[in-house]
Design an enzyme around this catalytic site. Structure first.
Site, mmCIF file in Angstrom:
data_model
loop_
_atom_site.group_PDB
_atom_site.id
_atom_site.type_symbol
_atom_site.label_atom_id
_atom_site.label_comp_id
_atom_site.label_asym_id
_atom_site.label_seq_id
_atom_site.Cartn_x
_atom_site.Cartn_y
_atom_site.Cartn_z
ATOM 1 N N CYS A 5 3.909 -7.163 10.929
ATOM 2 C CA CYS A 5 5.195 -6.800 10.616
ATOM 3 C C CYS A 5 5.933 -7.915 10.598
ATOM 4 C CB CYS A 5 5.861 -5.781 11.611
ATOM 5 S SG CYS A 5 7.521 -5.461 11.496
ATOM 6 N N GLU A 29 -0.317 -7.088 6.046
ATOM 7 C CA GLU A 29 -0.692 -5.844 6.027
ATOM 8 C C GLU A 29 0.379 -4.973 5.214
ATOM 9 O OE1 GLU A 29 -0.517 -2.032 9.235
ATOM 10 O OE2 GLU A 29 -0.873 -4.081 9.825
#
Length: 411
Positions: free
Chosen positions: A277, A311
């Site tokens: 993140c 990600e």
């Protein structure tokens, strides 16, 4: 002038999920009403609206005077009838012919696989709908952190009464949060921090990066995730932080280290993700800090000796930041190469995985697929013209200032 009786009747006729016209910045736009509540003065209502064809970060509570209680002229009933073929229709009809034992076993395997796929798809869809329902309404409208008063973008699951408060005051050092300014002032007198907890792993000029361990600094990292969720729509990690390390970017002055943004990194990622993140707080966006965090994440990958990437899926702002970084780095490498350079060689030099390299070069229209191979089609002149379209980074990572070593994943 409309009577109160007529006005109250109009309120009752408003449908949740109905589409009406709502005001934003003195203009009227089609909007969907998500929820209704009584305003603090108890004499009027507020409606939480989502503006059609707009990002959810624009969703907000508006007074009833800012809603036209007539159906939007742009509203259209969408009647979509989707016909899904039954699974049996996908399989050839072989009931009228004899099957060998092997053919029957294969048919059973296909049926089982299709059923599993359909079930998994339904479960994913159900979870996504549940997530949307739980996060649809944003109650925290703004936060005060340090010297900045920041409008929030999305719902965040702050606990108990904090999650329903229209404003939170947050300590910029330890991320303690409260509903009252006086509570924050009392906290600041006793707060022992003037920087994030953990180890300072980078310092170059006024730029500092701290590494916080989700297992050791659990409360801080949980609060960091709650803060991030106010500005990230699809972030789901809030409390299970022990498997992650957090790299907090700060600007340092005489008062302390002021949080700018951060990225989280899984301690042991089987998919070689170097970022789980990433966020830059709104007051610091568009100043080059996002690309600095991205560059730092790849420097850590180089120290680990791995090829990695973020990600997915990336947010819209995240994708812009990454493409900007990837474009600049790859063009630099290609330009500095005297001989032909392969995608694999570019990946080895930059630690950027090959899929992201191919996507970026394709986005730049610099790649073609010829004879079962990807080829970079570029001349020096073309390279220079493309370079002019890519903004150079405002900050570069000073590799000599990194004080970090690959950690033991078992720790």
């Amino acid at each position: 002038m409309k009577s109160n009786k007529s006005k109250n009747k109009t309120r009752e006729n408003v449908n949740i999920s109905g589409k009406y016209m709502a005001k934003r910045n003195d203009e009227w736009y089609p909007a969907e009403i998500i929820q209704k509540r009584t305003h603090q003065d108890q004499n009027t209502c507020e409606y939480y609206v989502h503006y059609s064809n707009s990002d959810r970060r624009l969703d907000r509570w508006v007074l009833e005077d800012h809603v036209k209680f007539i159906p939007s002229s742009q509203e259209q009933e969408e009647c979509v009838s989707s016909v899904s073929a039954p699974i049996s229709a996908i399989i050839p009809d072989i009931s009228n012919r004899k099957m060998t034992r092997t053919q029957k076993k294969r048919l059973d395997e296909i049926n089982e696989s299709l059923m599993d796929t359909e079930t998994e798809s339904q479960e994913i869809s159900a979870l996504e709908e549940e997530r949307k329902a739980l996060t649809k309404v944003k109650y925290i409208i703004e936060i005060q952190i340090g010297k900045y008063l920041i409008d929030t973008w999305y719902f965040s699951p702050y606990p108990d009464e904090y999650g329903k408060s229209p404003k939170l005051w947050i300590c910029e050092y330890c991320l303690f949060y409260t509903r009252y300014a006086v509570s924050l002032h009392l906290h600041e007198r006793e707060c022992e921090y003037n920087n994030p907890p953990g180890t300072e792993v980078y310092r170059s000029g006024a730029i500092s990066i701290y590494e916080a361990d989700g297992r050791i600094h659990k409360l801080y990292c949980q609060n960091l995730c709650l803060l991030a969720k106010l500005f990230l729509d699809h972030k789901t990690l809030f409390f299970d932080v022990e498997a992650f390390k957090f790299y907090v970017l700060c600007v340092v002055d005489m008062a302390g280290a002021h949080i700018v943004g951060f990225f989280s990194k899984e301690k042991d990622s089987p998919d070689c993700f170097n970022v789980a993140c990433i966020l830059v707080l709104p007051p610091y966006q568009k100043h080059g800090y996002g690309r600095l965090l991205i560059a730092f994440s790849y420097e850590l990958s180089k120290l680990e000796g791995i090829v990695a990437g973020p990600e997915t899926p990336l947010s819209d702002l995240g994708l812009l930041a990454y493409r900007s970084y990837w474009s600049w780095v790859l063009l630099q490498e290609i330009y500095s190469s005297d001989d032909e350079v392969s995608i694999t060689e570019l990946s080895y030099r930059t630690s950027i995985n090959e899929c992201d390299i191919l996507d970026t070069l394709n986005w730049l229209n610099l790649i073609k697929y010829l004879k079962n191979n990807y080829c970079v089609c570029i001349t020096r002149e073309t390279l220079l013209s493309v370079f002019k379209k890519i903004k150079p980074p405002r900050f570069f990572v000073n590799t000599a200032a990194i004080r970090w070593y690959p950690y033991d994943n078992a720790m």
